[in-house]
Design a protein around this motif. Structure first.
Motif, short mmCIF file in Angstrom:
data_model
loop_
_atom_site.label_atom_id
_atom_site.label_comp_id
_atom_site.label_asym_id
_atom_site.label_seq_id
_atom_site.Cartn_x
_atom_site.Cartn_y
_atom_site.Cartn_z
N HIS A 39 31.70 39.71 55.88
CA HIS A 39 31.16 40.66 56.99
C HIS A 39 31.93 41.57 57.82
N LEU A 40 33.63 41.19 58.19
CA LEU A 40 33.89 42.16 58.94
C LEU A 40 34.35 43.75 58.34
N ASP A 41 34.96 44.20 59.45
CA ASP A 41 35.23 45.48 59.35
C ASP A 41 35.52 46.07 60.33
N ARG A 42 36.46 45.53 60.55
CA ARG A 42 38.02 46.00 61.89
C ARG A 42 38.30 47.27 60.93
N LEU A 43 39.03 46.99 60.12
CA LEU A 43 40.07 46.79 58.99
C LEU A 43 39.49 45.88 57.39
N ASN A 44 39.38 47.18 56.61
CA ASN A 44 39.14 46.86 55.39
C ASN A 44 40.40 47.30 54.40
N LEU A 45 41.28 45.52 54.18
CA LEU A 45 42.41 44.84 53.43
C LEU A 45 42.33 45.03 52.29
N THR A 46 42.86 45.27 51.54
CA THR A 46 42.79 45.16 49.77
C THR A 46 44.37 44.92 49.23
N VAL A 47 44.26 44.20 48.14
CA VAL A 47 45.83 43.65 47.64
C VAL A 47 45.78 43.78 46.51
N ALA A 48 46.42 44.28 45.77
CA ALA A 48 46.58 44.74 44.39
C ALA A 48 47.19 43.07 43.89
N ILE A 49 46.59 42.52 42.88
CA ILE A 49 47.72 41.52 42.46
C ILE A 49 46.65 41.49 41.09
N ASN A 50 47.90 41.16 39.93
CA ASN A 50 48.25 41.86 38.44
C ASN A 50 47.50 43.12 38.29
N TYR A 51 47.43 43.99 39.29
CA TYR A 51 46.96 45.43 39.02
C TYR A 51 47.16 46.39 38.31
N GLY A 52 47.22 47.39 37.79
CA GLY A 52 47.48 48.74 36.69
C GLY A 52 46.99 49.54 36.22
N GLY A 53 47.22 51.07 37.23
CA GLY A 53 46.05 52.46 36.74
C GLY A 53 45.48 51.83 35.69
N ARG A 54 46.44 52.12 34.78
CA ARG A 54 46.34 52.44 33.70
C ARG A 54 45.41 51.19 33.20
N ASP A 55 45.33 50.14 33.29
CA ASP A 55 44.66 48.91 33.11
C ASP A 55 43.39 48.96 33.29
N GLU A 56 43.12 49.57 34.86
CA GLU A 56 42.14 49.29 35.35
C GLU A 56 40.73 50.16 34.97
N ILE A 57 41.76 51.61 34.49
CA ILE A 57 41.09 52.95 33.65
C ILE A 57 40.69 52.06 32.37
N LEU A 58 41.50 51.72 31.79
CA LEU A 58 40.57 50.96 30.49
C LEU A 58 39.51 49.45 30.44
N ARG A 93 38.44 42.32 56.66
CA ARG A 93 37.87 42.14 55.42
C ARG A 93 39.16 42.66 54.61
N LEU A 94 38.79 40.92 53.77
CA LEU A 94 40.16 41.18 52.52
C LEU A 94 39.33 40.88 51.04
N ARG A 95 39.38 41.78 50.43
CA ARG A 95 39.57 42.19 49.11
C ARG A 95 40.42 41.90 48.19
N PHE A 96 40.67 42.00 46.73
CA PHE A 96 41.31 41.62 45.70
C PHE A 96 41.01 42.86 45.03
N ILE A 97 42.29 43.67 44.16
CA ILE A 97 41.54 44.26 42.98
C ILE A 97 42.64 43.80 42.08
N GLY A 98 42.40 44.15 40.36
CA GLY A 98 42.86 43.63 39.64
C GLY A 98 42.45 42.86 39.16
N ASP A 99 43.13 42.60 37.50
CA ASP A 99 42.83 41.83 36.30
C ASP A 99 42.70 39.92 36.80
N ARG A 100 41.65 39.78 37.08
CA ARG A 100 42.10 38.11 38.00
C ARG A 100 41.78 37.21 36.66
N THR A 101 42.14 37.96 35.76
CA THR A 101 41.59 36.60 34.33
C THR A 101 43.14 35.78 34.20
N ARG A 102 44.40 36.38 34.42
CA ARG A 102 45.45 35.90 34.09
C ARG A 102 46.15 35.05 34.81
#
Length: 242
Positions: free
Chosen positions: A127-146, A100-109
């Motif tokens: 629907h897949l669950d053997r591995l949960n793959l998350t890719v961080a694109i335009n991601y920053g920890g401080r930005d996410e918290i803000l 399963r592929l998901r993305f985190i980060g601000d996509r607006t840019r």
């Protein structure tokens, strides 16, 4: 004796990796930096394929930070093209591997086409669950918290949220990773010993491993060795071992 896969799986189910060193790998060989990024994608394929057999259920990869926009236009555009090709070419393989592929980060840019590709593969692999793959694109920890804090403040100002109800769990539920467990282990390649604004909230109790290996040279064998070392660590989370 090396830890067996079962013991590793009990101790390090969520691995987060700062994939650093692609550009240096290419520069050291006299090649353009984008060659290193393309080589890095090949390494992603190998690590994703190997992770479930090492007991990893969640794998989060730091692909592009909010600070990476400072790089040259050529490199940024090249990286965005690589991301798009990866999504298009890997969709079928991820399905076969149960990823399963998901993305985190601000996509607006990000470019609308890339945003559509990201949303499309998220839906196809939901629907897949053997591995949960998350890719961080335009991601920053401080930005996410803000962004999470702004959302809570807006809801509070409009009467949809009582500030007295704000807990760690409630705040975590506003983060990009709201449905993911916190990482057990964060790995950074290339010899740098910075966290570089990656999972600032989520990795508060994660263990860290810094390896001098450049990302294109990072193999499943080395990942397994790191997981074995992790299995022997004493994690008390602020308590006292009895």
């Amino acid at each position: 004796m090396a830890a067996d896969k079962a013991s590793v799986a009990r101790r390090a189910e969520h691995i987060a990796i700062i994939m650093d060193g692609n550009g240096r790998w290419a520069t050291n060989r006299g090649w353009p930096r984008l060659v290193g990024h393309r080589k890095g994608v090949e390494r992603v394929r190998e690590i994703v394929r190997a992770a479930p057999d090492l007991g990893v259920t969640h794998l989060t990869l730091y692909a592009f930070s909010t600070e990476n926009w400072k790089r040259s236009t050529e490199e940024v555009l090249g990286l965005m093209a690589i991301f798009a090709r990866y999504i298009q070419r890997e969709a079928a393989e991820l399905g076969r591997e149960g990823v399963r592929l998901r993305f985190i980060g601000d996509r607006t840019r990000l470019a609308p086409k890339l945003q559509r590709l990201m949303a499309g593969i998220e839906a196809k692999t939901a629907h897949l669950d053997r591995l949960n793959l998350t890719v961080a694109i335009n991601y920053g920890g401080r930005d996410e918290i803000l962004r999470a804090a702004r959302a809570i403040a807006t809801d509070a100002a409009e009467g949809r949220f009582n500030p007295e109800d704000l807990t760690e769990a409630a705040f975590s539920g506003r983060l990009d990773s709201f449905d993911l467990p916190d990482p057990d282990l964060v790995i950074r390649t290339s010899g740098e010993t910075r966290t570089s604004n990656f999972l600032a909230w989520q990795a508060a109790y994660a263990e860290y491993e810094f390896t001098p290996t450049l990302w294109p040279d990072f193999t499943p064998v080395e990942l397994g060795e790191i997981l074995e070392r992790f299995a022997g660590r004493d994690r008390r989370f602020g308590g006292v071992k009895k």
